[in-house]
Enzyme design. Structure first.
Site, PDB file in Angstrom:
ATOM      1  N   HIS A   1       0.853  -1.159  -0.013  1.00  0.00           N
ATOM      2  CA  HIS A   1       0.071   0.052   0.059  1.00  0.00           C
ATOM      3  C   HIS A   1       0.905   1.181  -0.096  1.00  0.00           C
ATOM      4  O   HIS A   1       1.870   1.285   0.806  1.00  0.00           O
ATOM      5  CB  HIS A   1      -0.770   0.060   1.127  1.00  0.00           C
ATOM      6  CG  HIS A   1      -1.680   1.063   1.506  1.00  0.00           C
ATOM      7  ND1 HIS A   1      -2.818   1.236   0.652  1.00  0.00           N
ATOM      8  CD2 HIS A   1      -1.558   2.181   1.859  1.00  0.00           C
ATOM      9  CE1 HIS A   1      -3.370   2.559   0.912  1.00  0.00           C
ATOM     10  NE2 HIS A   1      -2.640   3.380   1.561  1.00  0.00           N
TER      11      HIS A   1
ATOM     12  N   ASP B   1     -15.662   2.496   7.164  1.00  0.00           N
ATOM     13  CA  ASP B   1     -14.620   3.463   6.508  1.00  0.00           C
ATOM     14  C   ASP B   1     -15.043   4.283   5.428  1.00  0.00           C
ATOM     15  O   ASP B   1     -14.485   5.371   5.567  1.00  0.00           O
ATOM     16  CB  ASP B   1     -13.463   2.533   6.291  1.00  0.00           C
ATOM     17  CG  ASP B   1     -12.247   3.537   5.559  1.00  0.00           C
ATOM     18  OD1 ASP B   1     -12.020   4.321   6.531  1.00  0.00           O
ATOM     19  OD2 ASP B   1     -12.034   3.624   4.572  1.00  0.00           O
TER      20      ASP B   1
ATOM     21  N   ARG C   1     -14.957  12.600   7.664  1.00  0.00           N
ATOM     22  CA  ARG C   1     -13.309  13.019   7.574  1.00  0.00           C
ATOM     23  C   ARG C   1     -13.153  14.253   6.736  1.00  0.00           C
ATOM     24  O   ARG C   1     -12.697  15.232   7.099  1.00  0.00           O
ATOM     25  CB  ARG C   1     -12.455  12.400   7.736  1.00  0.00           C
ATOM     26  CG  ARG C   1     -12.653  11.306   9.033  1.00  0.00           C
ATOM     27  CD  ARG C   1     -11.781  10.127   8.949  1.00  0.00           C
ATOM     28  NE  ARG C   1     -10.375  10.366   8.818  1.00  0.00           N
ATOM     29  CZ  ARG C   1      -9.584   9.674   8.115  1.00  0.00           C
ATOM     30  NH1 ARG C   1      -9.884   8.354   7.670  1.00  0.00           N
ATOM     31  NH2 ARG C   1      -8.296   9.835   7.745  1.00  0.00           N
TER      32      ARG C   1
ATOM     33  N   SER D   1      -8.106   3.481   9.186  1.00  0.00           N
ATOM     34  CA  SER D   1      -8.577   3.486   7.932  1.00  0.00           C
ATOM     35  C   SER D   1      -7.761   2.772   6.886  1.00  0.00           C
ATOM     36  O   SER D   1      -8.660   1.881   6.333  1.00  0.00           O
ATOM     37  CB  SER D   1      -8.779   5.127   7.207  1.00  0.00           C
ATOM     38  OG  SER D   1      -9.118   4.914   5.816  1.00  0.00           O
TER      39      SER D   1
HETATM   40  N1  URA Z   1      -6.304   6.568   2.565  1.00  0.00           N
HETATM   41  C1  URA Z   1      -7.063   5.782   3.386  1.00  0.00           C
HETATM   42  O1  URA Z   1      -7.463   4.759   2.818  1.00  0.00           O
HETATM   43  N2  URA Z   1      -7.651   6.473   4.431  1.00  0.00           N
HETATM   44  C2  URA Z   1      -7.204   7.396   5.122  1.00  0.00           C
HETATM   45  O2  URA Z   1      -7.634   7.953   5.804  1.00  0.00           O
HETATM   46  C3  URA Z   1      -5.922   8.195   4.446  1.00  0.00           C
HETATM   47  C4  URA Z   1      -5.839   7.856   3.133  1.00  0.00           C
END
Ligand code: URA
Length: 427
Positions: free
Chosen positions: A84, A163, A170, A185
């Site tokens: 990631h 999420d 957010r 997240s």
């Molecule tokens: N990428 C995500 O998946 N979540 C975040 O909070 C920031 C970047």
């Protein structure tokens, strides 16, 4: 539940610690609709200022994971390892890395999201390939991992569904930049994906989400600890994102550059970073293979072709390039002292390669070709960027964003290293 919500918010606001059952009640109540958006907004802001302890963060992340399904990837004939990236400008590494690591014998389940803002999304890049399909069923993911070894596809809506709502909230409440909220997240989705091991490429610098080195390091440590405590072997590599990666920034234009690297050419920084990340991923799953060799001998290119075809795409198809283009030139002679990744990312976005809202379409052909690097000598009038868009309006917006993106001086310091710290479980 909603009667307890104000007390929970107040305790976090005042710097107190929440119990596991309070976190569970609050998040589950939000998921069910019993906790109102404004109550969750207030708690997010309290967490933004007060943070979460390790114990609170663990329960918060568990609850997010348990809000949805977990992919069952055990029983495959190869070990699974994912990567990631926290997002950078020109970051097309996944397109090369996933097939490369698969060619070396691992299975790479790269379930991704779309780009938002100035950093591009891997799915948007791949969707510039005619016929390529981002959405796969869980059975298709498993089958492709077994037969091809690499999948890059959209993360299904069943993974950590809380999420999605929290991230959208957010975004509109200015609470994105919180280390516990970012960590939970990202890691809830990766843990739910079912990978055995995970490499995090945490970008730091002007073009990154984390501009500050110490915050990037804290983010990396927090995510590594979360992964490890959930049974996922996790490591993080901090990498510099002051200047764009490679020369291409956009969608189809980045697929072209990835193909150049897979065919043995392409920019050195893209190739070097891909190989360095591949080494970490293979090490995490105990595969003793040299990825540089699998890149050089065409094995990664072969797996890339299989991966694209398995999802309906034609890996040899012509890739689009915006019909309108313009050269941005140097206004004075000298030495390039820096190329501003953020300005280039914003330019690509305004050219149409990125989106402002998650439902916006993106242009496959829009993008920027970066023609100079730090240390290059340029004359006045020499091209610095070639800029592409589908229409003149976007072209103008992108060109405007590039004014001042290249700094020209009398001499340049050498570029800082691309690879910064590594954060491992043992730290
Ligand atoms: N990428 C995500 O998946 N979540 C975040 O909070 C920031 C970047």
């Amino acid at each position: 539940m909603s009667s307890a919500a104000p007390e929970i918010i107040a305790r976090k606001r005042d710097g107190g610690e929440l119990t596991p059952s309070e976190i569970l009640q609050f998040l589950e109540g939000y998921h069910r609709g019993d906790v109102a958006e404004e109550q969750m907004s207030a708690l997010l802001m309290a967490i933004f200022f007060r943070g979460l302890s390790d114990a609170e963060l663990g329960v918060w992340t568990d609850t997010m994971i348990n809000s949805g399904e977990r992919l069952a990837l055990s029983g495959l004939s190869r070990p699974t390892v994912d990567k990631h990236s926290t997002g950078g400008v020109g970051d097309k590494i996944s397109l090369i890395l996933a097939p490369l690591v698969a060619a070396c014998g691992a299975a790479v389940p790269q379930l991704s999201g779309r780009g938002l803002g100035h950093t591009g999304g891997t799915l948007d890049k791949l969707e510039s390939i005619p016929g390529w399909r981002a959405h796969l069923s869980n059975d298709e993911v498993r089958h492709q991992l077994e037969t091809v070894g690499a999948v890059i596809c959209a993360a299904g809506s069943g993974l950590a569904p809380i999420d999605r709502r929290l991230y959208a909230l957010r975004d509109v409440t200015s609470t994105v930049e919180s280390i516990p909220l970012i960590s939970s997240s990202i890691m809830s989705k990766k843990i739910a994906e079912g990978t055995e091991a995970l490499l995090l490429d945490v970008k730091v610098g002007r073009g990154a989400f984390m501009k500050d080195h110490d915050r990037a390091l804290t983010l990396a440590r927090t995510m590594v600890a979360l992964g490890e405590s959930h049974g996922v072997r996790t490591r993080a590599q901090l990498t510099s994102m002051d200047e764009p990666l490679g020369r291409a920034v956009g969608n189809a234009i980045e697929v072209r550059e990835s193909l150049d690297v897979l065919r043995g050419g392409g920019p050195d920084d893209v190739r070097d970073l891909t190989v360095a990340l591949a080494r970490h991923m293979l090490d995490l799953v105990g595969i003793d293979a040299d990825p540089a060799q699998y890149l050089a001998d065409g094995s990664a290119l072969r797996v890339y072709g299989e991966m694209i075809r398995a999802q309906g795409g034609d890996p040899d198809a012509d890739l689009p390039l915006g019909v309108h283009h313009h050269s941005v030139v140097a206004t004075s002679p000298g030495v390039v002292t820096s190329v501003d990744a953020l300005a280039v990312g914003v330019a690509a976005w305004r050219l149409g390669a990125g989106r402002a809202r998650k439902e916006d379409p993106v242009s496959a052909g829009a993008g920027v070709e970066v023609l100079v690097r730090r240390g290059d000598h340029v004359d006045a009038g020499e091209p610095l960027f070639e800029v592409y868009a589908d229409d003149l309006e976007h072209l103008e917006l992108g060109v405007d964003s590039l004014s001042g993106a290249v700094h020209i001086g009398e001499s340049s310091l050498s570029a800082p290293p691309l690879l910064l710290e590594v954060v491992s479980a043992s730290e």
